[in-house]
Design a protein around this motif. Structure first.
Motif, PDB file in Angstrom:
ATOM      1  N   ALA A 231       4.482   1.878   4.132  1.00 28.15           N
ATOM      2  CA  ALA A 231       5.398   1.697   3.005  1.00 28.15           C
ATOM      3  C   ALA A 231       6.611   0.874   3.406  1.00 28.15           C
ATOM      4  O   ALA A 231       7.105   0.054   2.621  1.00 28.15           O
ATOM      5  CB  ALA A 231       5.833   3.065   2.481  1.00 28.15           C
ATOM      6  N   VAL A 351       6.907   1.051  -2.477  1.00 28.15           N
ATOM      7  CA  VAL A 351       7.048   2.038  -1.399  1.00 28.15           C
ATOM      8  C   VAL A 351       6.558   3.401  -1.862  1.00 28.15           C
ATOM      9  O   VAL A 351       5.805   4.094  -1.164  1.00 28.15           O
ATOM     10  CB  VAL A 351       8.513   2.098  -0.925  1.00 28.15           C
ATOM     11  CG1 VAL A 351       8.744   3.302  -0.020  1.00 28.15           C
ATOM     12  CG2 VAL A 351       8.887   0.832  -0.175  1.00 28.15           C
ATOM     13  N   ILE A 354       2.634   3.465  -2.150  1.00 28.40           N
ATOM     14  CA  ILE A 354       1.914   3.531  -0.881  1.00 28.40           C
ATOM     15  C   ILE A 354       2.040   4.916  -0.259  1.00 28.40           C
ATOM     16  O   ILE A 354       1.092   5.445   0.333  1.00 28.40           O
ATOM     17  CB  ILE A 354       2.438   2.435   0.064  1.00 28.40           C
ATOM     18  CG1 ILE A 354       2.050   1.061  -0.484  1.00 28.40           C
ATOM     19  CG2 ILE A 354       1.897   2.612   1.471  1.00 28.40           C
ATOM     20  CD1 ILE A 354       2.541  -0.097   0.343  1.00 28.40           C
ATOM     21  N   VAL A 355       3.209   5.536  -0.394  1.00 29.36           N
ATOM     22  CA  VAL A 355       3.370   6.902   0.100  1.00 29.36           C
ATOM     23  C   VAL A 355       2.454   7.847  -0.655  1.00 29.36           C
ATOM     24  O   VAL A 355       1.834   8.745  -0.068  1.00 29.36           O
ATOM     25  CB  VAL A 355       4.847   7.328  -0.004  1.00 29.36           C
ATOM     26  CG1 VAL A 355       4.986   8.827   0.241  1.00 29.36           C
ATOM     27  CG2 VAL A 355       5.695   6.556   0.993  1.00 29.36           C
ATOM     28  N   ALA A 386       8.597   9.541   1.490  1.00 34.43           N
ATOM     29  CA  ALA A 386       9.286   8.462   0.782  1.00 34.43           C
ATOM     30  C   ALA A 386      10.714   8.300   1.298  1.00 34.43           C
ATOM     31  O   ALA A 386      11.212   7.172   1.434  1.00 34.43           O
ATOM     32  CB  ALA A 386       9.289   8.741  -0.722  1.00 34.43           C
ATOM     33  N   ALA A 435      11.892   5.064  -5.018  1.00 38.54           N
ATOM     34  CA  ALA A 435      10.663   5.368  -4.284  1.00 38.54           C
ATOM     35  C   ALA A 435      10.301   6.847  -4.363  1.00 38.54           C
ATOM     36  O   ALA A 435       9.118   7.195  -4.535  1.00 38.54           O
ATOM     37  CB  ALA A 435      10.805   4.943  -2.826  1.00 38.54           C
TER      38      ALA A 435
END
Length: 564
Positions: A231, A351, A354-355, A386, A435
């Motif tokens: 991320a 971000v 992807i987390v 995150a 995020a």
């Protein structure tokens, strides 16, 4: 009678015998520094030859080349030939110029540590052995190659600094003594690590001071980047790419001003070519400046002259330079300037997404091979991942902002570029606000997808136990609550309709429930079924297909592992 005295070898020979490969590492580092200096010198001499109005001889061009080589490493220069007579600092390094010296030293250290093999492995952490018929000199150890390459590079850099001290751009000894060795140590270390096949062991030892849960977010047990690391890379790429895009769009909008600046600086084509080369070398700096502008703090064009989306106050006496034509006009920001805030929003969303992908191991078509349906991270762990990604991304961007700016003179030009701590604070705020909610929302949405084992995994395990199958707690020796800290990995068979198998790590020091197989060289992990029924395995060098033996009876309890 005469006594024959044995002649002792010289000290250099004794040192070479004690540390094989040290001489090669020293020579490799020195050659890397020499090649970088030669490239800068050739460019400077070529521009001096083609210039219609050369101000000095070839010696002056070589002095400038050595000074620019040191400036590319981050060393601050001092300009002595000013109109006022007072020395003026020059500390804005063109970041693109650092690519060639770092690559040369990286390759020299890699070849020395690899014994001239031209590569140390396939990137999987296992080193490829090459047996030659004719035995050559012994390859240097990792520490010897690292120290030797860095020491040889720094030695040539010290000679270059002494030579540049006699020119119009003199290096600052304090900054040169800190920045050049730091670059040499990092580049040589990366080369040695690459020669060893990029193993995950050094990174694990480096991250050993962190808690276990935080380490697993940064680095997976198999040595690959964790969810937070992936991320961070994506968020940093979006911020820098968005900054470069903003700079390009503004430069196109102010194309007439940039053209007049290019044509007004010099009349000869060689001078314009030199200006274009300098603009190309400053493109990474402009990307960082654009990212700082999008985040809100902006950048300074002198003391008290800050350019940001809310207001722009460029200095009244800016040098006529093409890249500076992209600076917005003085005055309050307009809606077209506020649209730059879309860049950190997109970075935060990416971000968080992807987390969330790392949090939901059961995603179909995931980013990591070998993962199938499995346990979902808890909401707290997803939020922590995150947050860790936001902190790391903000720290890296703050470091880049510190490198991309610096002084261009005294008094009004003492501050030129973004302020690193303001950029880091703004990036952390944006990413935390965007995020973390994105990661939690995407995780909650994907938990509703079929085939994903969500928070009801414990109840499902109890249901299997009531039907004669042992729950997962009997396999792990841990309760279901331990999944938040020691989450097992799921290995998806060839047929997803079959029962997935839990893929357990093999490092007992870091994973309390991991176990090694009998042949740890070929199969470092043991695969245990989630439903402990007798299984027959078909192992192959590629993907292993797990077949279930339905003819065997199903035991009521988990089988005892036959490994240690």
């Amino acid at each position: 009678m005469t006594a024959r005295r044995r002649s002792s070898p010289p000290p250099l020979s004794r040192l070479r015998d004690r540390s094989p490969g040290l001489a090669d590492a020293l020579v490799g580092g020195a050659v890397a520094a020499g090649l970088g200096l030669a490239a800068f010198a050739v460019l400077a001499v070529m521009l001096w030859i083609t210039s219609p109005y050369p101000d000095s001889g070839p010696g002056g061009a070589l002095h400038v080349a050595a000074a620019l080589w040191l400036l590319a490493h981050g060393a601050e220069l001092v300009r002595t030939d000013t109109l006022s007579g007072a020395p003026a600092p020059v500390g804005v390094p063109p970041l693109l110029l650092l690519a060639l010296p770092v690559w040369l030293l990286h390759r020299a250290a890699r070849d020395t540590a690899d014994g001239g093999g031209g590569g140390g492995g396939d990137g999987s952490g296992e080193r490829t052995e090459v047996v030659d018929v004719v035995a050559g000199p012994p390859a240097a150890s990792a520490g010897t190659a690292w120290a030797g390459a860095a020491l040889g590079y720094v030695t040539v850099a010290a000679l270059a600094a002494l030579y540049a001290a006699g020119g119009p751009l003199r290096p600052s000894w304090v900054s040169a003594g800190v920045c050049v060795p730091l670059v040499a140590v990092v580049a040589a270390g990366a080369g040695v690590w690459s020669a060893r096949g990029r193993p995950g062991g050094p990174l694990r030892r480096l991250l050993g001071v962190l808690p276990v849960g935080l380490r697993r977010l940064i680095l997976d047990p198999d040595g690959r980047p964790g969810a937070a690391t992936r991320a961070v890379a994506a968020g940093l790429a979006v911020l820098l790419g968005g900054g470069a895009l903003l700079m390009a769009l503004s430069l196109v909008g102010h194309g007439a001003v940039a053209q007049r600046a290019l044509l007004g600086l010099t009349e000869g084509w060689s001078g314009r070519f030199a200006v274009l080369l300098l603009c190309a070398a400053l493109v990474p700096n402009a990307a960082v400046w654009g990212a700082a502008y999008a985040l809100g703090p902006g950048f300074a064009l002198g003391t008290g002259h800050v350019v940001s989306p809310l207001s722009s106050a460029p200095a009244p006496f800016l040098p006529s330079f093409p890249l500076l034509a992209a600076v917005p006009e003085a005055g309050e920001g307009r809606p077209v300037h506020w649209m730059a805030g879309v860049v950190p929003v997109i970075a935060g969303v990416l971000v968080g997404r992807i987390v969330a992908q790392g949090a939901v191991a059961g995603e179909r078509g995931g980013t990591r091979p070998g993962r199938g349906r499995g346990v979902v991270w808890s909401a707290g762990r997803t939020a922590r991942a995150a947050g860790v990604a936001a902190v790391l991304c903000a720290a890296l961007l703050a470091g880049l902002a510190a490198l991309a700016g610096g002084p261009l003179g005294g008094a009004g030009l003492a501050c030129f570029g973004p302020v690193w701590w303001q950029v880091g604070t703004a990036a952390l705020t944006w990413l935390l606000l965007v995020a973390v909610p994105t990661a939690l929302a995407v995780r909650a949405w994907r938990c509703r997808m079929p085939g994903v084992e969500g928070p009801g995994a414990a109840e499902a395990g109890a249901s299997r136990a009531s039907h004669g199958a042992a729950p997962r707690d009997a396999l792990y020796g841990h309760g279901a609550q331990d999944d938040t800290e020691y989450e097992p990995y799921v290995f998806l068979p060839a047929d997803p309709a079959r029962e997935p198998y839990v893929f357990l790590p093999a490092d007992p020091a870091r994973e309390p429930y991991g176990s090694l197989s009998a042949d740890s060289a070929r199969e470092p992990y043991r695969s245990l079924p989630a439903d402990p029924a007798p299984q027959s395995y078909d192992a192959s060098p590629g993907i292993r297909e797990h077949r279930r033996n339905d003819s065997a009876p199903r035991p009521a309890t988990a089988p005892e592992p036959d490994g240690p």
